[in-house]
Design an enzyme around this catalytic site. Structure first.
Site, PDB file in Angstrom:
ATOM      1  N   GLU A  99     -54.035  75.084  94.987  1.00 27.94           N
ATOM      2  CA  GLU A  99     -54.336  76.612  95.181  1.00 27.94           C
ATOM      3  C   GLU A  99     -52.800  77.271  95.088  1.00 27.94           C
ATOM      4  O   GLU A  99     -52.012  76.619  95.918  1.00 27.94           O
ATOM      5  CB  GLU A  99     -54.822  77.267  96.403  1.00 27.94           C
ATOM      6  CG  GLU A  99     -54.809  78.593  96.564  1.00 27.94           C
ATOM      7  CD  GLU A  99     -55.382  79.090  97.940  1.00 27.94           C
ATOM      8  OE1 GLU A  99     -55.575  80.258  98.145  1.00 27.94           O
ATOM      9  OE2 GLU A  99     -55.330  78.342  99.044  1.00 27.94           O
ATOM     10  N   ASP A 142     -49.689  88.607  93.692  1.00 29.34           N
ATOM     11  CA  ASP A 142     -48.968  89.836  93.221  1.00 29.34           C
ATOM     12  C   ASP A 142     -49.165  90.155  91.836  1.00 29.34           C
ATOM     13  O   ASP A 142     -48.699  89.518  91.055  1.00 29.34           O
ATOM     14  CB  ASP A 142     -47.638  89.911  93.822  1.00 29.34           C
ATOM     15  CG  ASP A 142     -46.913  91.104  93.717  1.00 29.34           C
ATOM     16  OD1 ASP A 142     -47.252  92.087  92.786  1.00 29.34           O
ATOM     17  OD2 ASP A 142     -46.011  91.421  94.550  1.00 29.34           O
ATOM     18  N   ASP A 171     -47.352  77.235  98.329  1.00 29.30           N
ATOM     19  CA  ASP A 171     -46.881  78.812  98.966  1.00 29.30           C
ATOM     20  C   ASP A 171     -45.289  78.355  99.230  1.00 29.30           C
ATOM     21  O   ASP A 171     -44.890  77.534  99.656  1.00 29.30           O
ATOM     22  CB  ASP A 171     -47.492  79.300  99.936  1.00 29.30           C
ATOM     23  CG  ASP A 171     -47.260  80.838  99.849  1.00 29.30           C
ATOM     24  OD1 ASP A 171     -48.331  81.504  99.563  1.00 29.30           O
ATOM     25  OD2 ASP A 171     -46.274  81.525 100.046  1.00 29.30           O
TER      26      ASP A 171
HETATM   27  C1  LIG Z   1     -50.446  88.435  97.836  1.00 26.60           C
HETATM   28  S1  LIG Z   1     -50.286  87.062  98.867  1.00 26.60           S
HETATM   29  C2  LIG Z   1     -51.824  86.257  98.553  1.00 26.60           C
HETATM   30  C3  LIG Z   1     -51.727  84.951  99.531  1.00 26.60           C
HETATM   31  C4  LIG Z   1     -53.449  84.422  99.704  1.00 26.60           C
HETATM   32  N1  LIG Z   1     -53.546  83.719  98.347  1.00 26.60           N
HETATM   33  C5  LIG Z   1     -54.343  85.394 100.083  1.00 26.60           C
HETATM   34  O1  LIG Z   1     -55.200  85.675  99.142  1.00 26.60           O
HETATM   35  O2  LIG Z   1     -54.323  85.872 101.407  1.00 26.60           O
HETATM   36  C6  LIG Z   1     -49.062  85.860  97.391  1.00 26.60           C
HETATM   37  C7  LIG Z   1     -48.607  84.646  97.970  1.00 26.60           C
HETATM   38  O3  LIG Z   1     -47.942  84.194  96.946  1.00 26.60           O
HETATM   39  C8  LIG Z   1     -46.803  83.753  97.328  1.00 26.60           C
HETATM   40  N2  LIG Z   1     -45.913  83.544  96.275  1.00 26.60           N
HETATM   41  C9  LIG Z   1     -45.432  84.422  95.364  1.00 26.60           C
HETATM   42  N3  LIG Z   1     -44.749  84.020  94.231  1.00 26.60           N
HETATM   43  C10 LIG Z   1     -44.393  82.680  94.856  1.00 26.60           C
HETATM   44  C11 LIG Z   1     -43.908  81.810  93.950  1.00 26.60           C
HETATM   45  N4  LIG Z   1     -43.397  82.036  92.789  1.00 26.60           N
HETATM   46  N5  LIG Z   1     -43.972  80.485  94.500  1.00 26.60           N
HETATM   47  C12 LIG Z   1     -44.696  80.055  95.440  1.00 26.60           C
HETATM   48  N6  LIG Z   1     -45.553  80.997  96.170  1.00 26.60           N
HETATM   49  C13 LIG Z   1     -45.306  82.311  95.765  1.00 26.60           C
HETATM   50  C14 LIG Z   1     -46.255  84.537  98.486  1.00 26.60           C
HETATM   51  O4  LIG Z   1     -45.285  83.715  99.476  1.00 26.60           O
HETATM   52  C15 LIG Z   1     -47.647  84.924  99.052  1.00 26.60           C
HETATM   53  O5  LIG Z   1     -47.976  84.010 100.057  1.00 26.60           O
END
Ligand SMILES: C[S@@+](CC[C@H](N)C(=O)[O-])C[C@H]1O[C@@H](n2cnc3c(N)ncnc32)[C@H](O)[C@@H]1O
Length: 222
Positions: A50, A124, A75
């Protein structure tokens, strides 16, 4: 508890045997589990990732549904996934791990063909043009995923973002990749794999409370 305190507790007061936090330098120098995840889990079961796992609900939920697969949530923010890591340890789930790293490094974390399936949950959408390189289904990311997936390995994208959904569908069609399944509302359309799609994350719950539809695409990279 504020997120800083959570991180402190996560780092100092508890031992999480299911969490790996390699530095970027270590990963680039040759990550110890690349090609050797079977030794981490102690079996050769398929590996499901994931990406951007947040608090880890999907990683833990999928691992409960599929105990015969190994599940790894990735993450960059370790303070988020301590919750999922704790749940997995408390429930003696030996098929769950969390990796604090950047998704951009995924092909340094896993060997070619080492991963059987990928989930991307509520990324995002990075709508601004100059942020395209950070969009988790852009062509560069798709190439990285292709490298680490088994031939025919599935990728699942669950998102509230119509923009992300449309961007990804358009890209997949344009590049000739296989769209296995797609819909605009996972909770209204039939034919979707309902049990796994019923797992809900922190972000998903927020979007559902706002009345947003949750979209889904399952695809393969050719
Ligand atoms: C909008 S949150 C969604 C979290 C989770 N999947 C949820 O649905 O609750 C996006 C997540 O992606 C992680 N993230 C974004 N860009 C990333 C990257 N380049 N490498 C690792 N993690 C990343 C952020 O830290 C964040 O926890």
């Amino acid at each position: 508890m504020g997120s800083k305190n959570k991180l402190k507790r996560f780092k100092e007061n508890e031992t999480f045997t299911n969490v790996i936090q390699p530095s970027r330098e270590d990963v680039m120098a040759g990550f110890e589990y690349k090609g050797k995840w079977a030794s981490f889990f102690g079996n050769n079961n398929p590996i499901v990732l994931e990406l951007g796992c947040g608090k880890g609900e999907y990683t833990v939920g999928l691992a409960q549904i599929n105990p015969d697969k190994n599940h790894i949530g990735i993450d960059i923010k370790g303070a988020r996934f301590w919750r999922g890591a704790k749940t997995a340890l408390e429930e003696n789930m030996d098929n769950v791990a969390f990796l604090r790293s950047q998704i951009e490094l995924v092909d340094h974390l896993f060997a070619e063909g080492e991963v059987s399936e990928i989930w991307i949950t509520f990324p995002d959408p990075q709508i601004k043009y100059k942020r395209t390189k950070h969009r988790m289904t852009n062509p560069e990311f798709l190439e990285r995923y292709k490298k680490i997936l088994v031939p025919g390995g599935l990728i699942n994208l669950k998102t509230d973002s119509e923009y992300m959904h449309g961007y990804t569908l358009g890209l997949l069609q344009g590049l000739g990749h296989e769209i296995v399944y797609s819909n605009h509302d996972v909770y209204k359309n039939e034919g979707a794999p309902q049990e796994v799609l019923g797992i809900q994350t922190f972000y998903e719950n927020q979007y559902l409370e706002k009345g947003k539809s949750i979209t889904y695409i399952q695809f393969r990279i050719n």
